[in-house]
Design a protein around this motif. Structure first.
Motif, short mmCIF file in Angstrom:
data_model
loop_
_atom_site.label_atom_id
_atom_site.label_comp_id
_atom_site.label_asym_id
_atom_site.label_seq_id
_atom_site.Cartn_x
_atom_site.Cartn_y
_atom_site.Cartn_z
N LEU A 8 0.88 -1.17 0.00
CA LEU A 8 0.00 0.00 0.00
C LEU A 8 0.91 1.22 0.00
O LEU A 8 1.58 1.49 0.99
CB LEU A 8 -0.93 -0.02 1.21
N SER A 9 0.95 1.92 -1.12
CA SER A 9 2.00 2.89 -1.37
C SER A 9 1.55 4.35 -1.32
O SER A 9 2.22 5.22 -1.87
CB SER A 9 2.64 2.61 -2.73
N GLY A 10 0.45 4.62 -0.70
CA GLY A 10 0.00 5.99 -0.56
C GLY A 10 0.38 6.55 0.79
O GLY A 10 1.05 5.90 1.59
N ILE A 12 -0.49 7.60 4.59
CA ILE A 12 -1.20 6.77 5.57
C ILE A 12 -2.72 6.96 5.49
O ILE A 12 -3.47 6.00 5.50
CB ILE A 12 -0.69 7.06 7.00
N TYR A 13 -3.19 8.20 5.38
CA TYR A 13 -4.63 8.42 5.38
C TYR A 13 -5.31 7.92 4.11
O TYR A 13 -6.52 7.71 4.10
CB TYR A 13 -4.96 9.90 5.62
N THR A 14 -4.58 7.70 3.02
CA THR A 14 -5.19 7.19 1.79
C THR A 14 -5.25 5.67 1.76
O THR A 14 -5.95 5.09 0.94
CB THR A 14 -4.44 7.67 0.54
N ASN A 15 -4.54 5.01 2.66
CA ASN A 15 -4.49 3.55 2.64
C ASN A 15 -5.79 2.89 3.09
O ASN A 15 -6.03 1.73 2.78
CB ASN A 15 -3.34 3.04 3.52
N LYS A 16 -6.63 3.62 3.80
CA LYS A 16 -7.85 3.04 4.36
C LYS A 16 -8.72 2.36 3.30
O LYS A 16 -9.12 1.21 3.47
CB LYS A 16 -8.66 4.12 5.08
N ILE A 17 -9.00 3.04 2.23
CA ILE A 17 -9.84 2.48 1.18
C ILE A 17 -9.14 1.31 0.49
O ILE A 17 -9.75 0.32 0.15
CB ILE A 17 -10.25 3.56 0.16
N LEU A 38 3.85 1.13 2.84
CA LEU A 38 5.15 1.71 2.47
C LEU A 38 5.91 2.19 3.70
O LEU A 38 7.13 2.14 3.74
CB LEU A 38 4.89 2.88 1.52
N GLN A 39 5.17 2.58 4.72
CA GLN A 39 5.78 3.14 5.92
C GLN A 39 6.49 2.10 6.79
O GLN A 39 7.32 2.45 7.61
CB GLN A 39 4.73 3.89 6.75
N VAL A 40 6.17 0.80 6.64
CA VAL A 40 6.77 -0.22 7.51
C VAL A 40 7.58 -1.27 6.76
O VAL A 40 8.10 -2.19 7.38
CB VAL A 40 5.70 -0.93 8.38
N CYS A 66 5.69 10.06 -1.50
CA CYS A 66 6.29 9.07 -0.60
C CYS A 66 6.72 7.82 -1.36
O CYS A 66 7.74 7.21 -1.06
CB CYS A 66 5.35 8.74 0.56
N MET A 67 5.95 7.45 -2.37
CA MET A 67 6.32 6.28 -3.17
C MET A 67 7.50 6.60 -4.08
O MET A 67 8.40 5.77 -4.26
CB MET A 67 5.14 5.81 -4.00
N LEU A 68 7.52 7.79 -4.66
CA LEU A 68 8.66 8.18 -5.49
C LEU A 68 9.96 8.15 -4.70
O LEU A 68 10.98 7.67 -5.18
CB LEU A 68 8.44 9.58 -6.09
#
Length: 181
Positions: A8-10, A12-17, A38-40, A66-68
């Motif tokens: 999940l590469s968005g 944090i708040y976009t990962n929910k969906i 992506l954060q962990v 963040c993904m870039l």
């Protein structure tokens, strides 16, 4: 089929969906599939998986920053990996995902990874608010079948007509407006 990692590469708040879609995709893939944000994620997560699936929302028709940043720092880890992507755009038309898809393809060429394709999903912000999610699930199932066979895939879906999109969008915003009063 080898190990598969869904990232999940968005932000944090976009990962929910995307969580629900990631779990459905993992279910359809059956086998050794793991899901990380992506954060962990760490280097061994990439090294231990042959196929990587990036799931992310489109931001201004491109990949989230963040993904870039992650891609730039981890170029050497992608060598000989099969890469797929699930791209979510908030626009109705999925062609807003084309630039991000092209960037990921060029990145894979640079890092000697194999870009196997994408699933583009339009109007993603309504995904949890409408009864039409079965169409997305069916497309995820077909996409998973392509991944299991290591086939190239180019799928896209906006799961209802433009009139339904406008109607559902208006319902969503009216409800959101009323909840703020």
């Amino acid at each position: 089929m080898d190990n598969i990692l869904i990232i999940l590469s968005g932000l944090i708040y976009t990962n929910k969906i995307m969580y629900n879609q990631a779990y459905k995709l993992a279910h359809y893939l059956k086998g050794n599939v793991s899901i990380k944000t992506l954060q962990v994620i760490d280097d061994t997560d990439i090294e231990n998986n042959h196929t990587i699936i990036f799931m992310f929302p489109i931001s201004s028709q491109t990949i989230p920053s963040c993904m870039l940043e992650y891609m730039k720092k981890n170029e050497t880890l992608m060598n000989n990996k099969n890469i797929y992507s699930v791209l979510y755009c908030d626009e109705y038309e999925t062609d807003y995902c084309d630039y991000a898809d092209e960037i990921l393809s060029l990145y894979c060429t640079k890092t000697h990874a194999l870009y196997k394709g994408s699933l583009k999903i339009g109007a993603y912000f309504l995904l949890d608010h409408i009864p039409y999610t079965w169409r997305v699930s069916n497309t995820l199932k077909s996409f998973a079948s392509d991944i299991k066979k290591e086939k190239e895939s180019a799928r896209d879906i906006t799961f209802f007509s433009k009139n339904q999109f406008i109607k559902e969008g208006n319902k969503f915003w009216k409800k959101a407006y009323k909840s703020k009063k």
